[in-house]
Design a protein around this motif. Structure first.
Motif, short mmCIF file in Angstrom:
data_model
loop_
_atom_site.label_atom_id
_atom_site.label_comp_id
_atom_site.label_asym_id
_atom_site.label_seq_id
_atom_site.Cartn_x
_atom_site.Cartn_y
_atom_site.Cartn_z
N GLU A 134 0.83 -1.20 0.00
CA GLU A 134 0.00 0.00 0.00
C GLU A 134 0.87 1.26 0.00
OE1 GLU A 134 -3.75 -0.05 2.38
OE2 GLU A 134 -2.86 -1.85 3.23
N LEU A 135 1.94 1.24 0.79
CA LEU A 135 2.82 2.41 0.82
C LEU A 135 3.55 2.57 -0.51
CD1 LEU A 135 4.39 2.14 4.39
CD2 LEU A 135 2.42 3.44 3.65
N ILE A 136 3.99 1.45 -1.10
CA ILE A 136 4.67 1.52 -2.39
C ILE A 136 3.72 2.03 -3.47
CG2 ILE A 136 5.89 0.20 -4.14
CD1 ILE A 136 7.40 0.66 -1.50
N THR A 137 2.49 1.54 -3.43
CA THR A 137 1.51 1.99 -4.42
C THR A 137 1.22 3.48 -4.26
OG1 THR A 137 0.50 -0.21 -4.45
CG2 THR A 137 -0.82 1.62 -5.31
N ALA A 138 1.08 3.92 -3.01
CA ALA A 138 0.84 5.35 -2.76
C ALA A 138 2.02 6.18 -3.24
CB ALA A 138 0.60 5.57 -1.27
N HIS A 139 3.23 5.73 -2.93
CA HIS A 139 4.42 6.46 -3.39
C HIS A 139 4.47 6.52 -4.91
CE1 HIS A 139 8.69 6.70 -4.63
NE2 HIS A 139 8.77 7.58 -3.66
N GLU A 140 4.09 5.42 -5.57
CA GLU A 140 4.11 5.39 -7.03
C GLU A 140 3.09 6.38 -7.60
OE1 GLU A 140 5.36 4.17 -10.85
OE2 GLU A 140 6.25 4.17 -8.84
N ARG A 141 1.92 6.49 -6.95
CA ARG A 141 0.91 7.47 -7.44
C ARG A 141 1.47 8.88 -7.36
NH1 ARG A 141 -3.13 4.59 -3.96
NH2 ARG A 141 -4.18 3.08 -5.27
N ILE A 142 2.09 9.21 -6.23
CA ILE A 142 2.65 10.55 -6.08
C ILE A 142 3.79 10.77 -7.07
CG2 ILE A 142 3.78 12.14 -4.49
CD1 ILE A 142 2.34 10.73 -2.20
N ARG A 143 4.65 9.75 -7.22
CA ARG A 143 5.79 9.89 -8.11
C ARG A 143 5.36 10.09 -9.56
NH1 ARG A 143 9.53 7.18 -11.38
NH2 ARG A 143 8.03 5.52 -11.71
N VAL A 144 4.37 9.31 -10.00
CA VAL A 144 3.89 9.44 -11.37
C VAL A 144 3.31 10.84 -11.60
CG1 VAL A 144 2.13 8.64 -13.00
CG2 VAL A 144 3.48 6.98 -11.70
N ARG A 145 2.55 11.34 -10.62
CA ARG A 145 2.00 12.68 -10.76
C ARG A 145 3.10 13.74 -10.78
NH1 ARG A 145 -1.27 15.75 -13.36
NH2 ARG A 145 -2.00 17.58 -12.21
N ARG A 146 4.10 13.59 -9.90
CA ARG A 146 5.21 14.53 -9.87
C ARG A 146 5.98 14.52 -11.18
NH1 ARG A 146 10.62 13.16 -10.03
NH2 ARG A 146 10.27 11.57 -8.44
N LEU A 147 6.22 13.33 -11.74
CA LEU A 147 6.93 13.23 -13.01
C LEU A 147 6.13 13.88 -14.14
CD1 LEU A 147 8.37 9.59 -12.87
CD2 LEU A 147 9.62 11.74 -12.63
N ASP A 148 4.81 13.70 -14.13
CA ASP A 148 3.98 14.34 -15.16
C ASP A 148 4.09 15.86 -15.08
OD1 ASP A 148 3.17 11.90 -16.09
OD2 ASP A 148 1.27 11.88 -14.98
N LEU A 149 4.03 16.38 -13.86
CA LEU A 149 4.12 17.84 -13.69
C LEU A 149 5.50 18.35 -14.09
CD1 LEU A 149 2.30 18.18 -10.23
CD2 LEU A 149 1.37 18.68 -12.50
N GLU A 150 6.56 17.64 -13.69
CA GLU A 150 7.91 18.08 -14.06
C GLU A 150 8.13 17.96 -15.55
OE1 GLU A 150 10.42 17.03 -10.00
OE2 GLU A 150 10.47 15.65 -11.70
N ARG A 151 7.59 16.92 -16.16
CA ARG A 151 7.76 16.73 -17.60
C ARG A 151 7.10 17.89 -18.36
NH1 ARG A 151 5.46 12.28 -17.81
NH2 ARG A 151 7.30 11.05 -17.23
N ALA A 152 5.92 18.30 -17.92
CA ALA A 152 5.23 19.42 -18.57
C ALA A 152 6.03 20.70 -18.43
CB ALA A 152 3.84 19.59 -17.97
#
Length: 825
Positions: free
Chosen positions: A204-222
């Protein structure tokens, strides 16, 4: 989060949102554990026609905690039981993973035809304790096929629910083969990391971290894309003379560009499909004249070489060579030779036919029952035997030499024509699109291109090189003219400003989005860092007990080793380089111990990493199956291994397959309670399973040996014989108590607690005879129902271990054996 005063509210909100699955979008998993899959013990492994086992053979196992050693020489079939159990539950075998196909070809027994079946009988906690899993293959069916079924109790067979078994089998895999022992340590660092990380229950913690990481990467990529495109546009616009381009470039170079003015600049510009179609025509390229000249030369030379090497007798030889090769392959494929045949070194190694014609140069023996002769496939009467193979191999060698020049010339010609086909492709779709979209005149180019594409299908090879050069020159001229026209039309359409308008429009839209999301990006970064640190702390806390168990196992196994195992840490995460860091010292000096450890030490370390994972409390599997853990260990480590296995066996069913007698010897010498089973393989894969001596009979045999030792003083012999009889009574009572309590559905932990509370011989006999909850004082009354002899044997064996008794010791041994047999009923 609730106890961290420094976490901002918006960061905590992002973490909480990531921990909760999205509304209406429940995340699926590969499979869910079977509710009845808990407290699993093995009761029997039944095998027919698999690996080294021919006729059906059953290896029965005591369903409960305890150590069972399955011994036998190499090739006796013992490992076939271990592999069958693994195959029945997992559908595969780690010993074969990553190996060549040859390792899987011999899974069917050579001495038994017909269906193959492996069956695993188990006992689980719960009302329906019986569980059978089986895999059966029909004759000729491949290993990945077969019917995979499971059955609860006496219920009907159902398809095996591999999805329900997948998760616990991945987390708590209870099988360990010899090939895996070293791989656990010196395999890929990420594999051991993933295995331990999954075990810690941090999904659950890994999945939560992955959700935040994916969102952060999307924002940084933009944001990165917006910055990069702004720099590119600014540089390109600086070289354009159009006044709008010059103004847009100046606005983009400003640290805070006027977005409204940029929107006005691009508002009145439109674009169409014509420029893209024309640019596609300009991008077309043809092979260079030099390349065409080289290819034409190759074709010409190859045609001449074929003509020069072609003679009626050579062509005839080539046809004969093809026939002989086919015949040779047929005989090799359909003949099993009773003795090996050496193939001359001059035979063609490329001949088909498998093992008979590869680099080994030997047609291998098929063993008893093989035949040396194949019927001629043409006439059906003539015979093709071993001598024929040798003669044919020599003939092939000679014919290959005589036809080599023609074969080489034909091969060169084939290669050159293949290169021509690769160059002379069909008409590109870009030309058709440009003609239809932008009105480009391509009539002459299409006709010439048709001739160009037709060259690869030409049957007339003599004049082909000349035609190739001529058509290529004409095609270059036609394409050059079409591209010239496309360029002029594109110049008309592509005014200086037009290309930048859509790019500026897209950049403006992206910039608005990035500006809106700037605060969210900062919050996502902070939330990711906080959750990563929290996960690392929880990970270390949960890893500590497993690391402690691993250190204990290593400390027990390491006997006389200079390598000391300290902490075990997981480094990295799922999205970076990850490994398990082992803190090791060699003679109290920190170092890379893996590079200096012996194979036995590596295997001991692998076992130390396997057991904590396989015996974790949350595992539904109450058994571990270990195949050949002994062979690379020195005697000191074998003693340590026996102690480790005996300790694990207090709460787990431990089944060890070994051909090495040292482990069984250590178990007997150290008086470890274990069941030893011997596997023997007779002719035609007939496998026999028999007890190699249980504790009761071992104690009784010791008693009889003491009685027959004249050198031993009478008083000491009497005491030792009585002690052996008492130990036999305790072992028989222990076996009965475990069997009866587990059969009644009592949880194995409660069984062990009841056994531990039986501190004396009479208490253990009471538990076995009367069951839990009865008083020791009631034992004699119950035994008297069986006969006075039963009361007396318990009394005399217990007392005789401490004081002299007035009784014939041979009679005491006989009555003890009778009592043990009565308990076993």
């Amino acid at each position: 989060m609730d106890t961290d005063p420094e976490i901002p509210g918006e960061v905590a909100a992002v973490v909480r949102a990531a921990l909760d699955p999205p509304t209406g979008a429940a995340e699926s998993v590969a499979g869910t554990p079977d509710p009845g899959l808990d407290g699993v013990f093995l009761t029997a492994i039944r095998v027919r026609g698999f690996r080294g086992i021919g006729p059906e053979t059953t290896l029965e196992l005591p369903a409960g905690p305890g150590l069972t050693l399955v011994t036998g020489r190499n090739g006796s079939g013992k490992s076939s039981f271990a592999e069958a159990a693994e195959l029945a539950l997992t559908g595969g075998n780690r010993r074969w993973d990553g190996r060549s196909a040859t390792w899987r070809e011999g899974w069917r027994n050579l001495h038994r035809s017909g269906p193959v079946r492996v069956e695993l009988e188990m006992r689980t906690d719960g009302p329906e304790s019986g569980l059978t899993v089986a895999r059966e293959w029909d004759t000729g069916e491949p290993l990945p096929g077969g019917a995979w079924t499971q059955r609860r109790g006496d219920g009907p067979e159902q398809a095996f629910a591999d999805g329900q078994w997948a998760i616990p089998m991945e987390l708590y895999r209870p099988f360990l083969s010899y090939s895996e022992l070293g791989a656990l340590v010196d395999g890929k660092p990420s594999e051991l990391f993933d295995a331990l990380h999954q075990l810690l229950g941090l999904d659950e913690l890994i999945t939560a971290h992955e959700r935040i990481r994916v969102r952060r990467l999307d924002l940084e990529r933009a944001a990165r894309t917006a910055r990069r495109e702004r720099q590119t546009l600014s540089a390109e616009l600086a070289g354009v003379t159009d006044h709008r381009a010059l103004r847009a470039g100046a606005l983009l170079r400003d640290p805070a560009p006027d977005i409204a003015e940029l929107e006005e600049l691009v508002a009145d510009t439109a674009a169409g499909p014509e420029p893209a179609a024309l640019r596609a025509v300009l991008a077309l390229e043809l092979p260079s004249a030099e390349r065409i000249a080289v290819l034409a030369g190759r074709i010409s030379a190859a045609v001449a070489a074929v003509a020069g090497a072609t003679a009626p007798e050579v062509v005839a030889d080539l046809r004969i060579l093809e026939l002989l090769r086919a015949a040779y392959a047929h005989v090799v494929d359909h003949t099993q030779l009773a003795a090996p045949v050496d193939i001359p070194d001059s035979a063609d190694p490329a001949l088909p036919g498998g093992p008979a014609a590869v680099d080994g140069r030997t047609v291998e023996s098929a063993g008893p029952g093989a035949h040396d002769v194949a019927l001629c496939p043409v006439c059906g009467h003539g015979t093709l035997d071993r001598q024929w193979l040798l003669d044919t191999a020599a003939a092939i060698d000679g014919l290959s030499a005589r036809t080599a020049e023609l074969a080489r010339a034909r091969s060169d010609l084939t290669g050159a024509l293949a290169d021509l086909r690769a160059l002379a492709v069909d008409l590109p779709s870009e030309l058709t699109t440009a003609a239809e979209t932008a009105g480009l005149d391509t009539v002459g180019l299409v006709e010439t291109w048709a001739q160009w594409a037709g060259l690869s299908e030409s049957r007339e090879l003599v004049g082909l090189p000349g035609r190739l050069r001529t058509v290529h020159e004409r095609l270059c001229v036609e394409l050059g003219f079409a591209q010239h026209c496309a360029g002029k039309e594109l110049d008309r359409l592509d005014e200086a400003w037009a290309p930048f308008a859509p790019r500026l429009r897209a950049w403006l839209e992206l910039t608005r989005t990035v500006t809106t999301q700037a605060a969210e990006l900062q919050t996502a970064r902070a939330a990711e860092e906080w959750l990563k640190a929290a996960t690392a702390r929880i990970r270390d806390e949960r890893l500590a007990p497993l690391a402690g168990t691993a250190r204990w196992v290593w400390q027990t196994l390491r006997q006389q080793s200079s390598v000391e195992l300290g902490g075990i840490h997981l480094q990295g995460n799922a999205n970076s380089a990850r490994r398990v860091h082992l803190e090791v010292t060699v003679d109290d000096v920190d170092g890379a111990a893996l590079s200096v450890m012996s194979q036995g030490e590596l295997h001991a370390l692998g076992l130390a990493l396997f057991l904590p994972r396989a015996t974790v409390a949350a595992s539904p599997f109450r058994f571990v199956v270990i195949d050949d853990p002994v062979q690379a260990m020195d005697p000191a480590k074998v003693d340590g291994l026996a102690r480790v296995l005996a300790t694990v066996a207090w709460e787990r069913q431990v089944v060890v397959f070994t051909h090495d007698d040292r482990l069984a010897e250590a178990v007997r010498r150290m008086q470890i309670d274990a069941r030893i089973i011997e596997v023997q393989r007779r002719e035609r894969s007939v496998v026999e399973v028999r007890p190699a001596g249980d504790p009761v009979h071992r104690y009784l045999d010791d008693a009889r040996a003491l009685l027959r030792t004249p050198q031993l003083p009478r008083t000491i012999a009497d005491e030792l014989v009585a002690t052996c009889c008492r130990s036999a009574l305790e072992a028989a009572s222990l076996a009965r108590a475990k069997r009866v309590l587990l059969a009644d559905g009592t949880d194995h932990r409660e069984v062990q607690r009841r056994i531990d509370r039986a501190q004396s011989t009479r208490a253990m006999v009471t538990l076995a005879v009367l069951g839990p909850g009865h008083r020791i004082e009631d034992l004699n009354k119950q035994l008297a129902k069986e006969g006075r002899w039963a009361v007396e044997v318990v009394r005399d064996a217990t007392a005789g271990a401490h004081v002299p008794i007035d009784r014939d010791l041979a009679e005491l041994i006989a009555d003890t054996e009778r009592f043990a047999e009565w308990l076993a009923r």
